[in-house]
Design a protein around this motif. Sequence first.
Motif, short mmCIF file in Angstrom:
data_model
loop_
_atom_site.label_atom_id
_atom_site.label_comp_id
_atom_site.label_asym_id
_atom_site.label_seq_id
_atom_site.Cartn_x
_atom_site.Cartn_y
_atom_site.Cartn_z
N PHE A 71 0.84 -1.21 0.00
CA PHE A 71 0.00 0.00 0.00
C PHE A 71 0.87 1.26 0.00
N HIS A 72 1.94 1.25 0.80
CA HIS A 72 2.83 2.42 0.88
C HIS A 72 3.54 2.67 -0.45
N HIS A 114 5.97 5.31 -5.30
CA HIS A 114 5.92 5.36 -6.77
C HIS A 114 4.97 6.45 -7.27
N LEU A 115 4.01 6.84 -6.47
CA LEU A 115 3.14 7.96 -6.86
C LEU A 115 3.98 9.24 -6.96
N LYS A 116 4.85 9.46 -5.99
CA LYS A 116 5.72 10.65 -6.02
C LYS A 116 6.66 10.61 -7.23
N LYS A 117 7.16 9.41 -7.54
CA LYS A 117 8.06 9.29 -8.69
C LYS A 117 7.33 9.66 -9.99
N LYS A 141 7.96 12.85 -12.59
CA LYS A 141 8.16 12.69 -14.04
C LYS A 141 7.26 13.64 -14.83
N VAL A 142 5.99 13.71 -14.40
CA VAL A 142 5.04 14.59 -15.09
C VAL A 142 5.45 16.05 -14.95
#
Length: 229
Positions: free
Chosen positions: A201-202, A208-211, A215-216
Amino acid sequence: MADASKKRDIGWNYGTQGATKDSINCNFCGSSFDGGINRHKQHLVGGFKNVKQCAACPLEIREEVRAYMQNKIANNPKFQVRQPEEYIDVDDLDEMDDYAEMMPPSKTQKISSSGGSSTARSVTKGPLNLYFSQKSTQKGGFEKGGGIDETKKILRERVVSAFAIWMYDAGLPFNCVNHKSFDKFIEAVRQHGPGMKPPTFHEVRDTHLKKEVDKVEKIVDEHKVQWTS
């Protein structure tokens, strides 16, 4: 001292208990090594990478122990030949790989060529060969049976079923499997191979959400430079 059940193993006919529980003394060469009775039998038969072959073991004893080891594996219920439609547990396949080290090296088999002469061809066999049959051809070679293809089909069916159930539980739209990112995900899992732990969940909520956000944002910044030029 080893218990009675272990004493029934043929290896104890040619070895004695050493100083420790896993230590065996060879009756022929007098050497002592750790690894238990299985390692002792490998020592007698020879051809195993983790133990040196006994130079003093008589040939008839060596062949007797080899036959015992092969018969023990062949009669193990986990390694019996299964029909293609039967359920195959990938955990059993992993265990068979671990167990393969106990399999005595196969002898070189003679295979006739199309011209009638005999040529030596080494065929290495292990427990997995019990799943995948081979048929002799008129030319003296071997052709693949349907075992490998059938096994892959069964394992893929198991994976797709598990994935579909997860989709239904998560409420994902069916067209999510058409995304190119999904193909990359499947390829990454394939390259990892067996034993991959699922994402936590983390990891998906934070790491990976921050990564992906970074990128965006980097792409947006590059476009902003172009807008101002």
